[in-house]
Design an enzyme around this catalytic site. Structure first.
Site, short mmCIF file in Angstrom:
data_model
loop_
_atom_site.label_atom_id
_atom_site.label_comp_id
_atom_site.label_asym_id
_atom_site.label_seq_id
_atom_site.Cartn_x
_atom_site.Cartn_y
_atom_site.Cartn_z
N ASP A 5 0.81 -1.22 0.00
CA ASP A 5 0.00 0.00 0.00
C ASP A 5 0.85 1.27 0.00
OD1 ASP A 5 0.93 -0.41 2.61
OD2 ASP A 5 -1.02 -1.05 3.36
N ASN A 44 -7.52 -3.10 14.20
CA ASN A 44 -8.93 -3.30 13.83
C ASN A 44 -9.09 -4.48 12.87
OD1 ASN A 44 -7.89 -2.30 11.46
ND2 ASN A 44 -9.29 -0.57 11.27
N HIS A 93 -7.30 -4.99 10.03
CA HIS A 93 -6.99 -4.78 8.61
C HIS A 93 -5.70 -5.47 8.21
CE1 HIS A 93 -4.80 -0.64 9.39
NE2 HIS A 93 -3.92 -1.61 9.34
N GLU A 97 -9.67 -2.07 5.24
CA GLU A 97 -10.33 -1.79 6.52
C GLU A 97 -11.56 -2.70 6.69
OE1 GLU A 97 -8.58 -0.18 8.45
OE2 GLU A 97 -8.24 1.91 7.97
C1 F6R Z 1 1.18 -1.32 6.08
C2 F6R Z 1 0.17 -2.36 6.29
C3 F6R Z 1 -0.67 -2.32 7.51
C4 F6R Z 1 0.13 -2.59 8.78
C5 F6R Z 1 -0.76 -2.54 10.01
C6 F6R Z 1 0.01 -2.77 11.29
O1 F6R Z 1 1.85 -1.53 4.85
O2 F6R Z 1 0.04 -3.21 5.49
O3 F6R Z 1 -1.68 -3.30 7.40
O4 F6R Z 1 0.73 -3.84 8.68
O5 F6R Z 1 -1.39 -1.29 10.08
O6 F6R Z 1 0.89 -1.71 11.49
P1 F6R Z 1 1.97 -1.76 12.68
O7 F6R Z 1 2.95 -2.80 12.26
O8 F6R Z 1 2.58 -0.39 12.66
O9 F6R Z 1 1.24 -2.09 13.92
#
Ligand code: F6R
Length: 258
Positions: A67, A136, A138, A143
């Site tokens: 992303d 959450n 994702h 989301e």
């Molecule tokens: C970012 C991504 C997100 C993160 C998720 C957890 O490229 O794919 O799904 O993996 O938001 O983020 P952290 O590791 O910062 O808790």
């Protein structure tokens, strides 16, 4: 779904780095799917160490990130392009032309999204996809209520995701609320998937992903539909799992068999 519970965050990162290195060592031109965020940082450090020790080369590897924010140029310090350059690509022998981020620099979002899907397919698909997990539920920026067969597209980030990621932005800095992300369907097409989650704030999302129903409200639960997924957790992230002891026992049996 293989569930691996390890005592510490460091061991989770080391496990993920080993799994990715094993894919590259088997197939030198492997296609990796990569994530940003806090969780994979030590995994990237582990991969860099292996490269510096001379046991791992990325010179034929290609990467696709999950992303990117919409509204930040690739040169912006908070863009995921800069994140990946700084945390991984600048320290390994990868050809930067072979690293792909789903950037969308004009407003043709549909065109950018479908081009990204086509590019992944043209390179034979993703051999191993590294995922983190949002608190959450994702994966990527899919989301809750994302379609479980979604493709790369633009998503509006939830308030919770924006709050969680505000730690990467200065108080006065513009923080985007839109992102372009691989879809859940895109992720499920990867040949192998490794999801890493650490810390207590992930325990609810982890329990829903592994032991809840497959539901769009818990995007990561879609991984239950994939036949080659390993979920690697530290004890805190695993602490709400009902079958915690069973997962530990299963890994012990696996070690005996190997
Ligand atoms: C970012 C991504 C997100 C993160 C998720 C957890 O490229 O794919 O799904 O993996 O938001 O983020 P952290 O590791 O910062 O808790």
């Amino acid at each position: 779904m293989r569930i691996v519970i390890l005592p510490t965050k460091q061991e989770v990162s080391a496990f993920a780095a080993e799994a990715i290195a094993a894919v590259i060592n088997k197939k030198s031109n492997a296609v990796l799917g990569l994530a940003t965020g806090g969780t994979p940082l030590s995994t990237y450090e582990g991969l860099i160490n292996k490269h510096q020790q001379g046991t791992l080369s990325f010179n034929k590897v290609r990467t696709f990130n999950l992303d990117e924010y919409v509204g930040l140029l690739p040169t912006h310090p908070q863009s995921y392009r800069q994140f990946m350059n700084k945390q991984l690509f600048n320290h390994i022998d990868i050809n930067i032309q072979n690293t792909h981020i789903p950037e969308c620099l004009n407003s043709d979002y549909e065109g950018c999204s479908s081009n990204y899907e086509t590019l992944i397919s043209e390179h034979g698909g993703i051999d191993i996809q590294l995922l983190g997990l949002g608190s959450n539920g994702h994966i990527g920026f899919n989301e809750p209520t994302s379609s479980l067969s979604s493709k790369t597209r633009i998503k509006t980030l939830t308030k919770k995701t924006i709050e969680n990621n505000s730690r990467f932005f200065d108080a006065t800095e513009f923080q985007p609320s839109l992102a372009i992300t691989m879809g859940i369907g895109t992720i499920l097409k990867s040949k192998k998937i490794i999801l890493i989650a650490t810390g207590e704030n992930k325990k609810d999302a982890v329990a829903d992903m592994i032991e809840g129903s497959v539901a769009a409200f818990s995007p990561a639960s879609a991984l239950q539909l994939h036949s080659d997924v390993v979920v690697v957790l530290d004890k805190l992230a695993a602490s709400k799992l009902k079958l915690y002891d069973y997962y530990i026992q299963t890994e012990q049996s696996r070690k005996k068999l190997n």
